[in-house]
Design a protein around this motif. Structure first.
Motif, PDB file in Angstrom:
ATOM      1  N   LEU A  18       4.495  13.090   7.075  1.00  0.00           N
ATOM      2  CA  LEU A  18       3.808  12.613   5.836  1.00  0.00           C
ATOM      3  C   LEU A  18       2.242  13.072   6.237  1.00  0.00           C
ATOM      4  N   TYR A  37       2.023  17.358   6.020  1.00  0.00           N
ATOM      5  CA  TYR A  37       2.427  18.151   4.941  1.00  0.00           C
ATOM      6  C   TYR A  37       1.990  17.578   3.630  1.00  0.00           C
ATOM      7  N   SER A  38       1.871  16.121   3.729  1.00  0.00           N
ATOM      8  CA  SER A  38       1.459  15.440   2.455  1.00  0.00           C
ATOM      9  C   SER A  38      -0.070  15.056   2.407  1.00  0.00           C
ATOM     10  N   GLY A  59      -0.996  18.584   1.570  1.00  0.00           N
ATOM     11  CA  GLY A  59      -0.718  18.276   0.188  1.00  0.00           C
ATOM     12  C   GLY A  59      -1.794  17.840  -0.564  1.00  0.00           C
ATOM     13  N   TYR A  82      13.587  14.754   3.747  1.00  0.00           N
ATOM     14  CA  TYR A  82      12.231  15.563   3.715  1.00  0.00           C
ATOM     15  C   TYR A  82      12.511  16.324   4.977  1.00  0.00           C
ATOM     16  N   TYR A 121       7.899  17.949  -2.407  1.00  0.00           N
ATOM     17  CA  TYR A 121       7.659  18.252  -1.057  1.00  0.00           C
ATOM     18  C   TYR A 121       6.307  17.552  -0.791  1.00  0.00           C
ATOM     19  N   SER A 122       6.340  16.259  -1.198  1.00  0.00           N
ATOM     20  CA  SER A 122       5.175  15.300  -1.173  1.00  0.00           C
ATOM     21  C   SER A 122       5.797  13.812  -0.830  1.00  0.00           C
ATOM     22  N   ASP A 129       3.873  11.534  -3.312  1.00  0.00           N
ATOM     23  CA  ASP A 129       4.349  11.557  -4.971  1.00  0.00           C
ATOM     24  C   ASP A 129       5.438  11.102  -5.050  1.00  0.00           C
TER      25      ASP A 129
END
Length: 428
Positions: free
Chosen positions: A85, A88-89, A93, A143, A380-381, A384
């Motif tokens: 998290l 990547y997010s 992200g 994920y 990929y979030s 979201d």
């Protein structure tokens, strides 16, 4: 009387040895996090060495505090899923810098700390439906599986699809498959330190297939920039920053609630919940300054408890072993993605099991959770993906005429997620 004293000393010596063995077992089953978390953190722009040093230091400090103050045999390490998290997010992200991401970690940790010392924790725990909590965990699991498959080369970007199967003729994919099957075998057989064995065997396989970088082995020079980081609040005025803080805080709170509660049940020491929760909260605060995603009570603590660990001595033992891992960094950096990816896949599978706790026989209740589970990997979030479920839940309840079941806290959370989507639409 002398006999009784001697017997008592022998018994105490036996207890102490048991605690040491439990601490060693816990260390061996969790030390993989140094490589895996360091690798994930390196995706944010910092060096692999810095990521591993940060992982070692926060694991050492958090576990030591757990042993000294809570007197429990629990190991604290950066959480799998939370690190994804963060990297990547939150950083990749949302476009935040690494230091801005650490500011989000700091604020999430402060929220965690406040809940640990007030009744707010109970309020938040009751505000979010269990179906959404389980959906978040299962979505994080899928994920991690996707990330592991990508790192292994088993899936790639497709020409006519979003993803496609990788090239099974390449050495990288062959090694990844062999290492994955080995990891599954060791895990199912419940072999002690199975993750560590997987990494070692995977690295050896990679060496023989010629896909490992053998240029490592030089000493790591530690400096202030590698040890300490200063969180940056330059993005604090952006809504995207706060919408990064929120999912991080939510995952952090509920994952630790579940882990600590379950582990204390195993120990039959539920009365220690507050201390364990408070120490864990304080440990997350240090992560923002050492440069890593937050720590959690490790799922592998089950191995510590099963090995006979009952007191803080086991945690103190594990913490000192973590600190000693600093001297292994020159060799750890040679470990390839093909040896790490099976760990991500298996941990993801473990987390994905939470889908069984979603009430699938009640589609109206399950639908928002299923949206989270599906949308986290597909977008990929993590943030979201969570947003879809949190926005859908009030809509479902309103459609059923059950709006009284919606808490004010949940409505506020859902509104924030909706506002984020609106701002993305209008380009803010």
């Amino acid at each position: 009387m002398p006999y009784n004293k001697q017997e008592s000393k022998l018994r105490q010596k036996g207890y102490f040895r048991t605690e040491l063995i439990a601490g060693l077992t816990g260390y061996l089953t969790t030390v993989y996090i140094v490589v895996v978390n360091g690798s994930i953190l390196s995706e944010t722009g910092i060096s692999l060495e810095s990521g591993m040093i940060a992982t070692i230091l926060v694991s050492f400090i958090g576990t030591l505090l757990m042993g000294l103050f809570a007197k429990l045999p629990l190991i604290l390490i950066p959480g799998m899923g939370i690190n994804a998290l963060f990297a990547y997010s939150i950083v990749e992200g949302t476009g935040l810098t690494f230091q801005e991401g650490l500011a989000a970690v700091l604020l999430a940790a402060l929220i965690f700390l406040i809940t640990a010392f007030t009744k707010l924790g109970i309020l938040l725990k009751e505000a979010i439906p269990n179906s959404l909590k389980h959906g978040i965990t299962a979505g994080l699991g899928l994920y991690l599986i996707l990330i592991g498959l990508e790192k292994s080369g088993l899936v790639v970007n497709g020409d006519n699809s979003v993803i496609a199967i990788g090239d099974f003729t390449t050495p990288t994919v062959i090694v990844s498959i062999l290492t994955l099957f080995l990891a599954i075998f060791l895990f199912v057989k419940n072999v002690p330190a199975n993750f560590l064995i997987t990494i070692l065997c995977g690295t050896i396989l990679a060496y023989f297939f010629g896909i490992i970088d053998t240029s490592g082995g030089s000493a790591v020079a530690l400096n202030g920039q590698q040890l300490f980081f200063m969180p940056s609040f330059s993005a604090i005025g952006d809504l995207s920053f706060w919408l990064a803080v929120f999912p991080l805080a939510v995952v952090l709170l509920f994952e630790n609630m579940g882990l600590i509660n379950g582990q204390l049940d195993m120990l039959d020491r539920n009365e220690s919940y507050s201390k364990a929760y408070q120490v864990t909260a304080f440990s997350t605060l240090t992560c923002a300054f050492f440069g890593t995603s937050p720590t959690v009570s490790s799922a592998e603590n089950a191995a510590v408890i099963a090995s006979g660990g009952k007191t803080g001595k086991a945690a103190i033992t594990a913490s000192l072993l973590f600190l000693g891992t600093v001297f292994l960094i020159p060799w750890i950096t040679m470990i390839p993605d093909t040896a790490i990816s099976p760990i991500l896949i298996i941990v993801g599978m473990m987390m994905a099991q939470n889908i069984r706790l979603v009430p699938l026989d009640n589609l109206a209740e399950a639908m928002p959770a299923l949206l989270i589970i599906v949308m986290i990997p597909f977008t990929y979030s993590i943030a979201d993906g969570m947003a879809f479920g949190f926005i859908a839940y009030p809509i479902v309840k309103l459609a059923q005429g059950k709006q009284k079941e919606l808490s004010v806290a949940l409505l506020i959370i859902s509104t924030l997620f909706l506002l984020d989507f609106v701002m993305k639409v209008i380009g803010i």
